[in-house]
Design a protein around this motif. Structure first.
Motif, mmCIF file in Angstrom:
data_model
loop_
_atom_site.group_PDB
_atom_site.id
_atom_site.type_symbol
_atom_site.label_atom_id
_atom_site.label_comp_id
_atom_site.label_asym_id
_atom_site.label_seq_id
_atom_site.Cartn_x
_atom_site.Cartn_y
_atom_site.Cartn_z
ATOM 1 N N SER A 120 65.713 -23.622 -40.891
ATOM 2 C CA SER A 120 64.827 -23.509 -39.724
ATOM 3 C C SER A 120 65.509 -22.710 -38.626
ATOM 4 O O SER A 120 64.892 -21.845 -37.987
ATOM 5 N N ALA A 121 66.789 -22.996 -38.403
ATOM 6 C CA ALA A 121 67.522 -22.253 -37.373
ATOM 7 C C ALA A 121 67.628 -20.782 -37.750
ATOM 8 O O ALA A 121 67.488 -19.892 -36.906
ATOM 9 N N TYR A 122 67.883 -20.544 -39.048
ATOM 10 C CA TYR A 122 67.992 -19.163 -39.495
ATOM 11 C C TYR A 122 66.672 -18.420 -39.314
ATOM 12 O O TYR A 122 66.636 -17.256 -38.916
ATOM 13 N N LEU A 123 65.575 -19.105 -39.569
ATOM 14 C CA LEU A 123 64.263 -18.494 -39.400
ATOM 15 C C LEU A 123 64.038 -18.109 -37.945
ATOM 16 O O LEU A 123 63.508 -17.045 -37.645
ATOM 17 N N ARG A 124 64.473 -18.975 -37.048
ATOM 18 C CA ARG A 124 64.291 -18.656 -35.625
ATOM 19 C C ARG A 124 65.128 -17.448 -35.236
ATOM 20 O O ARG A 124 64.717 -16.621 -34.430
ATOM 21 N N VAL A 125 66.338 -17.329 -35.810
ATOM 22 C CA VAL A 125 67.197 -16.197 -35.491
ATOM 23 C C VAL A 125 66.604 -14.909 -36.045
ATOM 24 O O VAL A 125 66.535 -13.885 -35.378
ATOM 25 N N GLN A 126 66.141 -14.958 -37.297
ATOM 26 C CA GLN A 126 65.646 -13.752 -37.946
ATOM 27 C C GLN A 126 64.251 -13.379 -37.472
ATOM 28 O O GLN A 126 63.823 -12.263 -37.627
ATOM 29 N N GLY A 127 63.525 -14.298 -36.871
ATOM 30 C CA GLY A 127 62.236 -13.999 -36.259
ATOM 31 C C GLY A 127 61.068 -14.238 -37.192
ATOM 32 O O GLY A 127 60.093 -14.832 -36.796
ATOM 33 N N ASP A 172 57.675 -26.245 -39.596
ATOM 34 C CA ASP A 172 58.412 -25.953 -38.354
ATOM 35 C C ASP A 172 57.786 -24.781 -37.607
ATOM 36 O O ASP A 172 57.666 -24.812 -36.380
ATOM 37 N N LYS A 173 57.405 -23.749 -38.361
ATOM 38 C CA LYS A 173 56.820 -22.578 -37.712
ATOM 39 C C LYS A 173 55.481 -22.921 -37.073
ATOM 40 O O LYS A 173 55.185 -22.507 -35.949
ATOM 41 N N GLU A 174 54.634 -23.659 -37.772
ATOM 42 C CA GLU A 174 53.346 -24.054 -37.207
ATOM 43 C C GLU A 174 53.532 -24.917 -35.959
ATOM 44 O O GLU A 174 52.843 -24.728 -34.951
ATOM 45 N N GLU A 175 54.486 -25.824 -36.029
ATOM 46 C CA GLU A 175 54.751 -26.679 -34.871
ATOM 47 C C GLU A 175 55.304 -25.868 -33.702
ATOM 48 O O GLU A 175 54.923 -26.074 -32.542
ATOM 49 N N ALA A 176 56.192 -24.906 -34.018
ATOM 50 C CA ALA A 176 56.740 -24.049 -32.960
ATOM 51 C C ALA A 176 55.644 -23.202 -32.319
ATOM 52 O O ALA A 176 55.614 -23.019 -31.102
ATOM 53 N N PHE A 209 54.568 -23.347 -28.499
ATOM 54 C CA PHE A 209 54.600 -22.151 -27.667
ATOM 55 C C PHE A 209 53.249 -21.918 -26.982
ATOM 56 O O PHE A 209 53.184 -21.605 -25.782
ATOM 57 N N GLU A 210 52.168 -22.070 -27.739
ATOM 58 C CA GLU A 210 50.829 -21.858 -27.180
ATOM 59 C C GLU A 210 50.523 -22.867 -26.075
ATOM 60 O O GLU A 210 49.976 -22.509 -25.026
ATOM 61 N N LYS A 211 50.910 -24.129 -26.305
ATOM 62 C CA LYS A 211 50.653 -25.148 -25.287
ATOM 63 C C LYS A 211 51.509 -24.916 -24.052
ATOM 64 O O LYS A 211 51.039 -25.059 -22.915
ATOM 65 N N THR A 212 52.764 -24.536 -24.277
ATOM 66 C CA THR A 212 53.646 -24.268 -23.138
ATOM 67 C C THR A 212 53.129 -23.095 -22.308
ATOM 68 O O THR A 212 53.131 -23.141 -21.074
ATOM 69 N N ALA A 213 52.681 -22.039 -22.988
ATOM 70 C CA ALA A 213 52.142 -20.878 -22.281
ATOM 71 C C ALA A 213 50.916 -21.255 -21.468
ATOM 72 O O ALA A 213 50.768 -20.838 -20.310
#
Length: 837
Positions: free
Chosen positions: A14-21, A86-90, A94-98
């Motif tokens: 999950s962390a790697y996915l966030r780094v790689q985008g 994880d991606k769907e939750e992120a 993000f959408e709710k925070t925005a």
């Protein structure tokens, strides 16, 4: 161990996915195996991230047993599922925070109309679905610019661009499933009424009723207020007024206030209708409305009587207005500043000097200082006005002096300003900081910088008055305009001694001054900008700030290319305009940015700016004004594309030439023909030249043919995207664009590609007189702009003819001799003086 390994591995994936985008560019199995390798061997990077490699990880079948490999596959599947979750939750987070951030700032911060629009446009589509209808209504109100807390930088009157933005917001929210309420419709009615689009405002009112939303009296009052400003809309106002009264009787109008039991016509609505009747001079109807008000238990206030007075003065003159003002006083009304302004305006218009002086003195005696516009139109000397306003007056004497000084400075009459200052000192009046600010401004505009510096030292360094922000802004701007950069920064540093932090106007003046220097010191510009960013309290740049920054870089790029660091600085601030500071780019910023990037040879950046400008023009055509004012901006961009051998970009720019309304340019056509030759798109070059030389009306009517007999657009042109609605790839008919040089280039292309048989027909078409034959008939019945006038004659020099013949002979084409004879016959007939010896 299966579960422990999964527990350790999944968070790392999950962390790697966030780094790689994103996983779109690589398979999930690759992600898993590379993370598994890092877990076993340790990270291969200084910052703890996995080092990028193009080689995919493949497990060695010799070193892995089958059970272990199957086990790893199960781990990979679980990791894959967890990654997706994880991606769907992120994304949801993000959408709710925005959305939450937008809602919070919308209701708490003082956003301007432009900032509200930009922030909404940057909001992700899914985040807009999380907005409430109250948030949408508040967004519409902020964009319209009517909220009291949305006046940062001053509230500007709404324009058609404002309406376009509001429609975009509303459309976006409707697609998100939101249902408009009464406040939504009221905002749309209000913007259309303010733009005098009364038919559209009525359509929105009709939509409101048909959608089942019960209107209050507010949208009707908004429409009545708009009608009252246009005398020709009196019938519409009366019809709407009767409709409103009928709906109130039927109970179809909702109460405006929570404590109201039933809706009723209020004082403001009566005032709007009264203003409409007074505007057309229908005082019988106006008096009837006042009687109706009193019968309903609504007592007219001073605003109502002022509206009636304004109508009387407009239609019956000053005498009738003076009589009405006396009746107002007899009825117990206390005349206010608006009353005296109305009477003074009429007295000045009728050139009644004695009445003007009397009204001016009466107004001053009651504590009402006329507006600057009234004082500016008074037919008296400023010193005489001063005597009238200060004699038997309760007005603040310094305030009177300041008003008069401001008026004479705006007239650029600096001698009168100095007379007023001398009069002030001789009468022992104590000037305040505003007075000195006006005087310093007058001295600086009169070019007396040295005298302004002396006054600053005598007044402020002596401690008589503490300078304010306006004083320093005036002095910094004056020094900058006179090229005294050292003094400019001295005044900026002097602000610290008075505990005045630099504000946006200070930095604007400094940056504008630096941009006017012939050889701009970009290091000094960038240092000033960096100081602005670090300034505390924060300084927020405006469009003037950005224009000054880009003007400095544009001026520098005209003499020397920008370095890589300077280019990166410029790119960052171009992006920050919208993304960080929420400033709407204007026509000057686009042109300045284009000039800076083009001058430095950065075609990618220049094309990015150009594309942004075109997209922005779909919402606001005004951003194209400066770019289309002169063709040199487009020509410089096309030249840069040719130098970079980006010939497709040249053709794309040509496609926009005529739709942008740019004037004819033979140089542009030459660049396009050269690009077509380099790309091998000869049919496109042919379509362009034939389109410029052949009226499309003739072609479509069968009155004329192109050289190859094909009346349509070539497949190559369509494939290249050179067509757009209303414009063929061959462009609109404009023979003046095909001058001698462009013709020579085109004939050279025909010779190069063995199309010599087309040369003679092109020459005849090129020399066609638009005042004769079928073209003359078209000209009499069409709005076509032919480019060539009866007095404009084609020019074909001997040098050009010789070069064309030389190119033709060197081609060794089998028909070169025949075509040579045709060219010589053409020249001998039409241009005998150009026959080569």
């Amino acid at each position: 161990m299966f579960k422990p390994r999964t527990a350790r591995l999944v968070p790392r994936v999950s962390a790697y996915l966030r780094v790689q985008g994103s996983t779109r560019s690589r398979s999930l199995s690759e992600l898993y195996f590379r993370m598994k390798q890092e877990q076993e061997q340790g990270p291969d990077g200084k910052d703890g991230h996995v080092k990028e490699t193009s080689q995919r990880y493949e497990p060695d079948s010799n070193s892995l047993s089958m059970p272990s490999f199957v086990d790893d596959q199960r781990i990979g599947m679980l990791a894959h599922q967890q990654l997706l979750r994880d991606k769907e939750e992120a994304d949801r987070l993000f959408e709710k925070t925005a959305a939450d951030t937008y809602i919070s700032g919308l209701h708490k911060d003082k956003w301007s109309s432009d900032e509200t629009w930009i922030r909404f446009s940057l909001l992700p589509t899914e985040s807009r679905k999380l907005l409430r209808i109250i948030d949408v209504n508040h967004t519409l109100a902020r964009i319209r610019g009517t909220e009291k807390d949305a006046s940062v930088g001053g509230k500007n009157a709404p324009t058609s661009r404002t309406l376009t933005k509001m429609l975009a917001v509303l459309g976006s929210c409707k697609r998100a499933g939101m249902v408009p309420d009464q406040y939504t419709y009221q905002e749309m009615i209000a913007i259309n009424a303010s733009l005098l689009n009364f038919s559209h405002a009525l359509e929105w009112l009709d939509k409101m009723i048909k959608s089942g939303v019960q209107p209050t009296i507010r949208p009707y009052r908004t429409l009545l207020k708009g009608y009252s400003t246009i005398p020709g809309e009196i019938d519409s106002a009366r019809q709407l007024w009767q409709d409103l009264k009928s709906k109130i009787e039927q109970g179809l109008i909702a109460p405006s206030e929570p404590d109201e039991i039933a809706a009723s016509i209020d004082l403001k609505s009566y005032t709007c209708m009264l203003a409409a009747e007074c505007r057309v001079g229908n005082f019988v109807q106006a008096l009837g409305l006042m009687e109706e008000m009193e019968a309903a238990g609504i007592q007219p206030d001073i605003t109502v009587r002022n509206v009636l007075l304004d109508g009387i003065v407009r239609h019956k003159g000053l005498d009738a207005g003076l009589s009405e003002s006396e009746l107002m006083e007899q009825s117990g009304f206390v005349l206010d500043g608006y009353t005296y302004t109305t009477l003074l305006r009429a007295a000045i218009k009728e050139r009644r000097t004695e009445d003007t002086e009397r009204l001016l003195a009466t107004s001053a005696a009651k504590g009402f200082l006329p507006s600057r516009h009234i004082v500016q139109s008074l037919p008296f000397d400023p010193l005489h006005v001063l005597d009238i306003l200060t004699k038997s007056s309760t007005l603040d004497t310094i305030r009177v002096y300041n008003t008069l000084i401001k008026v004479v400075v705006r007239r650029n009459n600096f001698n009168q300003a100095l007379q007023l200052i001398a009069h002030l000192r001789s009468h022992d009046a104590k000037p305040n900081v505003v007075t000195y600010g006006l005087l310093l401004d007058a001295l600086s505009k009169a070019g007396q910088l040295a005298q302004a510096k002396t006054m600053f030292k005598e007044v402020f360094e002596g401690g008589a008055v503490d300078p304010d922000m306006h004083i320093f802004t005036t002095m910094i701007d004056a020094c900058g305009r006179n090229g005294d950069i050292e003094a400019m920064f001295w005044f900026k540093d002097e602000m610290k001694n008075y505990n005045l932090p630099p504000a946006e106007p200070i930095y604007n003046s400094i940056l504008s001054s630096l941009s006017r220097i012939r050889k701009s010191n970009l290091k000094l510009v960038m240092a000033t900008v960096n100081e602005l960013v670090r300034c505390r309290p924060p300084v927020r740049p405006s469009i003037r700030t950005f224009n000054a920054i880009f003007a400095a870089f544009s001026a520098h790029a005209r003499t020397k290319k920008l370095s890589s660091g300077e280019l990166q600085f410029l790119r960052t601030w171009y992006a920050n305009t919208r993304d960080k500071y929420y400033v709407v780019k204007d026509t000057f910023l686009y042109v300045l940015a284009l000039n800076a990037f083009v001058g430095s040879g950065s075609l990618d950046d220049a094309m990015l700016v150009y594309g942004d400008m075109l997209r922005h023009s779909e919402l606001d055509a005004a951003v194209l004004v400066e770019f289309t004012r002169k063709p040199k901006h487009m020509l410089e961009l096309m030249n840069l594309a040719v130098e970079a051998q980006r010939f497709d970009d040249v053709l794309a720019l040509w496609r926009d030439w005529q739709p942008l309304g740019l004037p004819p340019s033979e140089q542009a056509l030459g660049l396009v023909l050269y690009s077509c030759d380099q790309l091998g798109h000869i049919s496109v070059a042919k379509d362009i030249v034939m389109g410029l030389l052949t009226p499309r009306e003739l072609d479509s009517a069968g009155k004329g043919d192109t050289i190859d007999g094909d009346s349509g657009i070539s497949d190559a042109a369509e494939h290249m995207g050179l067509t757009r609605p209303g414009m063929a790839a061959s462009a609109a008919y404009n023979p003046s664009m095909v001058g001698e040089s462009a013709l020579a280039i085109y004939i050279g292309i025909l010779v190069k590609h063995n199309m010599v048989d087309d040369i003679a027909p092109v020459l005849e078409l090129w020399n066609t007189d638009p005042s004769k034959g079928d073209l003359a008939a078209l000209a009499a019945n069409s709005s076509l702009h032919f480019g060539l006038t009866n007095d404009a004659k084609r020019v074909l020099s001997e040098t050009t003819v010789s070069k064309l013949l030389k190119v033709l002979w060197q081609s060794k084409h089998e028909d070169a001799g025949k075509v040579t004879d045709q060219i010589l016959a053409f020249v001998d007939k039409h241009f005998p003086d150009s026959m080569p010896v």
